[in-house]
Design a protein around this motif. Structure first.
Motif, short mmCIF file in Angstrom:
data_model
loop_
_atom_site.label_atom_id
_atom_site.label_comp_id
_atom_site.label_asym_id
_atom_site.label_seq_id
_atom_site.Cartn_x
_atom_site.Cartn_y
_atom_site.Cartn_z
N ASN A 122 44.56 29.45 -19.67
CA ASN A 122 45.39 28.50 -20.41
C ASN A 122 45.77 27.30 -19.55
OD1 ASN A 122 45.33 29.74 -22.90
ND2 ASN A 122 47.14 31.00 -22.49
N ALA A 123 45.96 27.52 -18.26
CA ALA A 123 46.27 26.41 -17.36
C ALA A 123 45.15 25.38 -17.40
CB ALA A 123 46.48 26.91 -15.94
N GLU A 124 43.91 25.84 -17.34
CA GLU A 124 42.77 24.91 -17.36
C GLU A 124 42.73 24.14 -18.68
OE1 GLU A 124 39.45 27.44 -16.33
OE2 GLU A 124 40.14 27.55 -14.23
N LYS A 125 42.99 24.85 -19.78
CA LYS A 125 43.00 24.19 -21.10
C LYS A 125 44.12 23.16 -21.19
CE LYS A 125 41.42 28.09 -23.89
NZ LYS A 125 41.95 29.14 -24.75
N GLU A 126 45.31 23.54 -20.69
CA GLU A 126 46.47 22.64 -20.80
C GLU A 126 46.30 21.41 -19.91
OE1 GLU A 126 49.75 25.29 -19.97
OE2 GLU A 126 49.52 26.31 -21.91
N ILE A 127 45.73 21.57 -18.74
CA ILE A 127 45.50 20.43 -17.85
C ILE A 127 44.52 19.46 -18.52
CG2 ILE A 127 44.49 19.72 -15.63
CD1 ILE A 127 45.67 22.46 -14.52
N ALA A 128 43.49 20.01 -19.14
CA ALA A 128 42.50 19.16 -19.84
C ALA A 128 43.12 18.48 -21.07
CB ALA A 128 41.29 19.99 -20.24
N LEU A 129 44.10 19.15 -21.67
CA LEU A 129 44.75 18.60 -22.87
C LEU A 129 45.71 17.46 -22.53
CD1 LEU A 129 45.31 18.92 -25.98
CD2 LEU A 129 47.14 20.51 -25.34
N TRP A 130 46.50 17.62 -21.46
CA TRP A 130 47.57 16.67 -21.15
C TRP A 130 47.13 15.55 -20.20
CZ3 TRP A 130 52.33 16.59 -23.53
CH2 TRP A 130 52.62 17.70 -24.33
N PHE A 131 46.04 15.76 -19.46
CA PHE A 131 45.59 14.74 -18.52
C PHE A 131 44.19 14.24 -18.85
CE2 PHE A 131 48.97 16.75 -16.06
CZ PHE A 131 49.58 15.65 -15.46
N GLU A 132 43.97 12.97 -18.53
CA GLU A 132 42.64 12.37 -18.64
C GLU A 132 41.87 12.71 -17.37
OE1 GLU A 132 41.94 10.20 -21.26
OE2 GLU A 132 44.00 10.36 -22.04
N GLU A 133 40.56 12.66 -17.50
CA GLU A 133 39.74 12.86 -16.31
C GLU A 133 40.08 11.75 -15.30
OE1 GLU A 133 35.16 14.32 -15.78
OE2 GLU A 133 36.17 14.35 -17.72
N GLY A 134 40.19 12.09 -14.03
CA GLY A 134 40.53 11.10 -13.02
C GLY A 134 42.02 11.05 -12.71
N GLU A 135 42.84 11.63 -13.55
CA GLU A 135 44.28 11.65 -13.27
C GLU A 135 44.68 12.82 -12.37
OE1 GLU A 135 46.47 9.53 -17.04
OE2 GLU A 135 46.01 11.64 -17.26
N VAL A 136 43.81 13.80 -12.28
CA VAL A 136 44.09 14.97 -11.44
C VAL A 136 43.37 14.78 -10.10
CG1 VAL A 136 44.05 17.49 -11.29
CG2 VAL A 136 44.25 16.38 -13.53
N MET A 137 44.17 14.74 -9.02
CA MET A 137 43.63 14.37 -7.70
C MET A 137 43.20 15.60 -6.91
SD MET A 137 44.23 11.17 -7.84
CE MET A 137 44.95 10.46 -9.31
N ASP A 138 42.20 15.39 -6.08
CA ASP A 138 41.78 16.39 -5.12
C ASP A 138 42.08 15.81 -3.75
OD1 ASP A 138 40.74 18.80 -4.54
OD2 ASP A 138 38.75 18.41 -5.36
N TRP A 139 43.03 16.34 -3.04
CA TRP A 139 43.40 15.77 -1.74
C TRP A 139 43.77 16.88 -0.77
CZ3 TRP A 139 48.73 15.85 -0.04
CH2 TRP A 139 49.63 16.34 -1.00
N THR A 140 43.72 16.57 0.51
CA THR A 140 44.02 17.56 1.54
C THR A 140 45.45 17.38 2.01
OG1 THR A 140 41.73 17.51 2.25
CG2 THR A 140 43.32 18.45 3.80
#
Ligand code: GTP
Ligand code: MG
Length: 149
Positions: A122-140
Motif C-alpha cells: 500500500n505504501a508503494e501505491k500511495e506514493i504513486a498516487l500522491w506524488f508525480e514521478e520525479g518528486e521522490v528523491m534518491d539521495w545519500t
C-alpha cells in the motif's frame, strides 16, 4: 530501502504540529525522500481510502480531509512502514500510547492528525498516487553509517 507514505492531515497543519512530526521521523533516523503540501481532491481521497468509501463515516472524513492543506511525505529506511505506524500510534487516539503522535496530540478518531501506510504494498501505491514521478528523491544521507551498522 523501504519507503512509507506519511501524510499530515488538515488538523495537524492547522494546529501547528507539522514541524514536530517531521522532527520525530528525522531524529528517529529515517530519510526524507519527498515532501509537499497539497489540497486533496474528492477523487484522490476516494482512491486513497478505497477500502473505506462505503463506511457511514466516509463523507464526513472526506470533508475533513478536504478542509485545508495536507502535508505529503515519503520517509525511507529499515522497516519504515511498520515503524511509521508505531510512531503514529493506534487509529483511535484514546487508545494510542503516550509518546506516539496520536497519543500525544489528539483525542478523536475523526481528528487523528496523521496517516501512515499499513503495508509495503500500500505504501508503494500511495506514493504513486500522491506524488508525480520525479518528486521522490534518491539521495545519500551522510549520517547513514551512524544510524545503520
Ligand atoms: P490512517 O493511517 O489514517 O489510514 O489510519 P488507520 O490505518 O489507522 O485507520 P483506517 O485506515 O482504518 O482509517 C483511516 C482513517 O479513517 C482513520 O485514520 C480515521 O481518521 C478515519 N476513521 C476510521 N474509522 C473511523 C470512524 O469510525 N469514525 C470516523 N469519524 N473516522 C474514522
Ligand atoms: Mg489506513
Amino acid at each position: 530501502a523501504e519507503r512509507t507514505y506519511i501524510m499530515i492531515k488538515p488538523d495537524g497543519v492547522q494546529r501547528g504540529i507539522v514541524g514536530n512530526i517531521i522532527s520525530r521521523f528525522e531524529t528517529k533516523g529515517y530519510k526524507l525522500s519527498a515532501m509537499k503540501t497539497k489540497e486533496a481532491s474528492k477523487e484522490l481521497l476516494e482512491t486513497h481510502y478505497s477500502d473505506l468509501v462505503e463506511k457511514p463515516f466516509f463523507p464526513k472524513m472526506r470533508d475533513y480531509m478536504m478542509s485545508g492543506p495536507v502535508v505529503c511525505m515519503v520517509w525511507e529506511g529499515k522497516e519504515a512502514v511498520s515503524t511509521g505506524r508505531k510512531m503514529l500510534g493506534a487509529t483511535n487516539p484514546l487508545e494510542s500510547n503516550p509518546g506516539t503522535i496520536r497519543g500525544d496530540y489528539c483525542i478523536e478518531v475523526g481528528r487523528n492528525i496523521c496517516h501512515g501506510s499499513d503495508s509495503v504494498e500500500n505504501a508503494e501505491k500511495e506514493i504513486a498516487l500522491w506524488f508525480e514521478e520525479g518528486e521522490v528523491m534518491d539521495w545519500t544521507c551522510h549520517s547513514k553509517d551512524w544510524i545503520y551498522e
